[in-house]
Design a protein around this motif. Sequence first.
Motif, PDB file in Angstrom:
ATOM      1  N   MET A   1      17.384  48.256  14.112  1.00 27.65           N
ATOM      2  CA  MET A   1      17.313  49.656  14.676  1.00 27.65           C
ATOM      3  C   MET A   1      16.185  49.647  15.756  1.00 27.65           C
ATOM      4  O   MET A   1      16.161  50.104  16.846  1.00 27.65           O
ATOM      5  CB  MET A   1      17.327  50.922  13.738  1.00 27.65           C
ATOM      6  CG  MET A   1      17.404  52.211  14.534  1.00 27.65           C
ATOM      7  SD  MET A   1      18.655  52.388  15.411  1.00 27.65           S
ATOM      8  CE  MET A   1      20.045  52.478  14.112  1.00 27.65           C
ATOM      9  N   ASP A   2      14.812  48.966  15.306  1.00 27.39           N
ATOM     10  CA  ASP A   2      13.737  49.010  16.049  1.00 27.39           C
ATOM     11  C   ASP A   2      14.100  48.251  17.265  1.00 27.39           C
ATOM     12  O   ASP A   2      13.503  48.595  18.555  1.00 27.39           O
ATOM     13  CB  ASP A   2      12.475  48.623  15.318  1.00 27.39           C
ATOM     14  CG  ASP A   2      12.584  47.222  14.716  1.00 27.39           C
ATOM     15  OD1 ASP A   2      13.722  46.780  14.472  1.00 27.39           O
ATOM     16  OD2 ASP A   2      11.692  46.734  14.479  1.00 27.39           O
ATOM     17  N   GLN A   3      14.620  47.096  17.064  1.00 26.64           N
ATOM     18  CA  GLN A   3      14.992  46.299  18.290  1.00 26.64           C
ATOM     19  C   GLN A   3      15.964  47.026  19.422  1.00 26.64           C
ATOM     20  O   GLN A   3      15.787  46.987  20.756  1.00 26.64           O
ATOM     21  CB  GLN A   3      15.762  45.000  17.818  1.00 26.64           C
ATOM     22  CG  GLN A   3      15.948  44.025  19.127  1.00 26.64           C
ATOM     23  CD  GLN A   3      16.473  42.760  18.546  1.00 26.64           C
ATOM     24  OE1 GLN A   3      16.479  42.420  17.495  1.00 26.64           O
ATOM     25  NE2 GLN A   3      17.230  41.933  19.509  1.00 26.64           N
ATOM     26  N   LEU A   4      16.866  47.874  18.870  1.00 22.14           N
ATOM     27  CA  LEU A   4      17.851  48.716  19.675  1.00 22.14           C
ATOM     28  C   LEU A   4      16.945  49.644  20.513  1.00 22.14           C
ATOM     29  O   LEU A   4      17.071  49.846  21.417  1.00 22.14           O
ATOM     30  CB  LEU A   4      18.975  49.165  18.921  1.00 22.14           C
ATOM     31  CG  LEU A   4      20.016  48.274  18.453  1.00 22.14           C
ATOM     32  CD1 LEU A   4      20.872  49.301  17.328  1.00 22.14           C
ATOM     33  CD2 LEU A   4      20.817  47.837  19.563  1.00 22.14           C
ATOM     34  N   LEU A   5      16.020  50.195  19.614  1.00 25.97           N
ATOM     35  CA  LEU A   5      15.342  51.302  20.356  1.00 25.97           C
ATOM     36  C   LEU A   5      14.705  50.838  21.506  1.00 25.97           C
ATOM     37  O   LEU A   5      14.400  51.319  22.708  1.00 25.97           O
ATOM     38  CB  LEU A   5      14.402  52.000  19.289  1.00 25.97           C
ATOM     39  CG  LEU A   5      13.697  53.178  19.779  1.00 25.97           C
ATOM     40  CD1 LEU A   5      14.366  54.176  20.658  1.00 25.97           C
ATOM     41  CD2 LEU A   5      12.571  53.677  18.782  1.00 25.97           C
TER      42      LEU A   5
END
Length: 158
Positions: A19-23
């Motif tokens: 999720m952090d990479q997507l954000l």
Amino acid sequence: MTAPSPSTGLLPQAPEIPMDQLLVEVYTQAAPAVQSGMLSKLVGKVYQSAAPDERRVLLRQLMQPLGILSLLAVANGVFAKLRLQGGLSGWSTRLDEVQVDDVVELTSFVQQVSGQAMHSLALWLSASPVLLSSAAAVMLVKLLLDRAAPDQEAEPQR
């Protein structure tokens, strides 16, 4: 014969992207106004999950670069009221009078006025293990420090 379930499907499963990479990807590809909104909402999430003492410091960090007239223009003057009543050291207004939406609005305004204030906020957050237990705080620090890195490299060395 049974139809394939949605989870097994006919297509191979792609590995899950954290999720952090997507954000970070969404943030870097977004227009500047959207980036600003994302940062403001993350600050609101951090404020929402913070303890009262951390909330006070967070607000002090955000209010510092703004004068009283600027504070009057933000969130119906709630922050000007705080400043006029003795700032955050002599907190006479109940903390619950400041809503998350007010903090989001203040953050949006601060981003227009002082990038340094946002960088200072990131440094303060990164020094707080309690606040860094929040996923929103971790992402906010990452985005703010990544955003500041190119600016710092562009400045000539003295």
